[in-house]
Design a protein around this motif. Structure first.
Motif, short mmCIF file in Angstrom:
data_model
loop_
_atom_site.label_atom_id
_atom_site.label_comp_id
_atom_site.label_asym_id
_atom_site.label_seq_id
_atom_site.Cartn_x
_atom_site.Cartn_y
_atom_site.Cartn_z
N VAL A 136 0.82 -1.21 0.00
CA VAL A 136 0.00 0.00 0.00
C VAL A 136 0.86 1.26 0.00
CG1 VAL A 136 -1.65 1.33 1.36
CG2 VAL A 136 -1.98 -1.12 1.06
N TYR A 137 1.79 1.36 0.95
CA TYR A 137 2.61 2.56 1.04
C TYR A 137 3.56 2.70 -0.14
CZ TYR A 137 0.90 3.13 5.81
OH TYR A 137 0.10 3.31 6.92
N GLY A 138 4.02 1.55 -0.67
CA GLY A 138 4.84 1.60 -1.88
C GLY A 138 4.07 2.17 -3.05
N GLY A 139 2.80 1.74 -3.19
CA GLY A 139 1.95 2.28 -4.25
C GLY A 139 1.67 3.75 -4.06
N PHE A 140 1.42 4.17 -2.81
CA PHE A 140 1.18 5.59 -2.55
C PHE A 140 2.41 6.44 -2.90
CE2 PHE A 140 -2.20 4.69 0.93
CZ PHE A 140 -3.16 4.54 -0.05
N THR A 141 3.59 5.91 -2.60
CA THR A 141 4.81 6.64 -2.91
C THR A 141 4.97 6.84 -4.41
OG1 THR A 141 5.90 5.78 -0.91
CG2 THR A 141 7.33 6.63 -2.66
N LEU A 142 4.70 5.79 -5.18
CA LEU A 142 4.77 5.91 -6.63
C LEU A 142 3.73 6.90 -7.15
CD1 LEU A 142 5.33 2.19 -7.70
CD2 LEU A 142 7.02 4.04 -7.63
N GLN A 143 2.53 6.86 -6.59
CA GLN A 143 1.50 7.81 -6.98
C GLN A 143 1.96 9.24 -6.72
OE1 GLN A 143 -2.39 6.98 -5.24
NE2 GLN A 143 -2.01 4.78 -5.39
N GLY A 144 2.53 9.47 -5.54
CA GLY A 144 2.98 10.81 -5.20
C GLY A 144 4.06 11.31 -6.12
N ILE A 145 5.02 10.45 -6.44
CA ILE A 145 6.10 10.86 -7.34
C ILE A 145 5.56 11.18 -8.73
CG2 ILE A 145 8.17 10.04 -8.53
CD1 ILE A 145 8.79 8.39 -6.00
N ALA A 146 4.71 10.29 -9.26
CA ALA A 146 4.18 10.49 -10.60
C ALA A 146 3.28 11.72 -10.68
CB ALA A 146 3.43 9.25 -11.06
#
Length: 344
Positions: free
Chosen positions: A145-155
């Motif tokens: 979950v947090y890994g996906g959120f991090t990618l979302q934030g970067i993109a």
């Protein structure tokens, strides 16, 4: 929108760059949405025996449904930032959702890596429990979950920065000292001081909790304190102070800093403090039969002040940019043709 410079057009118009970021943002929502959908359907994947999530089935379904809609909004925002029709969207209709998204994602993007480092040294995980020793979720769920959120934030962050530079970049050129005199400057200073005073309240309280005090915490939070808890409390204090620094710099203008610096500080600090405070307030409203899990008056006040801080800073930003856009010589019109960086 103004015409982009050749350098800017080259930077943002590389073939496939935005499409790749858009695909990354959309793909990074899939694990989270799939997991939440499975839970709504009755699956217990990632939920250990004894988890508090199993105690309130209806509440879990409603909460997961809401968070699925929130994460699905990332797809819409990614399209808005990369498709030609996104240029015709009113500014407020795009900026507010992006501000909320960045406010919810930024604490995770900054806090989760720090939590991992602390957990490695302490030999523990980053997952919480139910306040009485029961595990909340399996450890791998937090990574997904947090890994996906991090990618979302970067993109999303990168896409919005490129979009905003093309559409509104002329509004934050120059330094703070270059800003012209404004009849609203005294009101801006008074409001900025008020916002900074508000910021002190959550900053001090989160710092108190980060240093080990249990004052004002409920029983569940006290029992759930660990390395990651202290990391997030420190970041919560930092975000409130960052918001205050941004608005004070913008209001008093006694610095040669680029104008973009206080704007970024105010955006990030107010978003993280205000939106995270709103999220925690909403979470506290999901009724629980355990007295130890009910928010204390102190917690309610701190979350409320954080929301007020975020709303105040965002309002200040709206007035600031409206005044800048209306100033003589401002070039704020949206062109009829897509910019070089946004492709069909």
């Amino acid at each position: 929108m103004t015409q982009t410079s050749p350098a800017a057009a080259t930077a943002v118009g590389r073939p496939g760059a935005r499409a790749l970021l858009r695909a990354l943002a959309i793909a990074s929502t899939l694990p989270y949405i799939a997991l939440k959908t499975a839970w709504i359907a009755g699956s217990r994947v990632g939920i250990p025996d004894g988890s508090p999530l199993l105690e309130h089935r209806t509440t879990m379904i409603v909460a997961n449904g809401v968070t699925i809609l929130m994460d699905s909004a990332v797809v819409v925002i990614a399209l808005l930032l990369t498709r030609p029709w996104g240029l015709r969207v009113p500014a407020w209709l795009l900026v507010l959702p992006v501000w909320v998204a960045s406010g919810l994602l930024l604490p995770i993007m900054t806090g989760y890596p720090a939590q991992l480092v602390v957990s490695l040294f302490r030999g523990s995980g980053v997952g919480g429990n139910g306040g009485d020793g029961d595990p909340f979720l399996d450890e791998w769920v937090f990574g997904v979950v947090y890994g996906g959120f991090t990618l979302q934030g970067i993109a999303l962050g990168t896409l919005f920065a490129l979009y905003a530079r093309e559409r509104w970049g002329h509004l934050w050129r120059g330094t703070l000292r270059d800003l012209p005199q404004s009849p609203t400057a005294p009101a801006l200073r008074v409001t900025a001081v008020l916002a900074s005073l508000l910021a002190v309240v959550p900053a001090v309280m989160h710092l108190v909790w980060a240093t080990g005090s249990t004052a004002g915490l409920n029983g569940a939070r006290i029992a759930d304190r660990d390395g990651p808890f202290y990391v997030m409390e420190a970041f919560n204090a930092l975000f409130a102070l960052v918001a205050a620094a941004g608005v004070l710099l913008l209001a008093f203008r006694r610095s040669a800093l680029p104008l973009a610096v206080p704007l970024v500080l105010a955006w990030c600090g107010s978003g993280a403090s205000g939106c995270w405070g709103g999220w925690l307030s909403a979470a506290s409203l999901t009724g629980t039969q355990k007295v130890s899990e009910q928010p204390t008056p102190t917690m309610v006040v701190i979350y409320g002040v954080q929301m007020l801080l975020g709303a105040l800073v965002v309002t200040l930003g709206g007035y600031f940019f409206s005044e800048r856009a209306a100033a003589p010589g401002s070039r704020g019109a949206v062109p009829s043709a897509p910019s070089p960086g946004i492709r069909a």
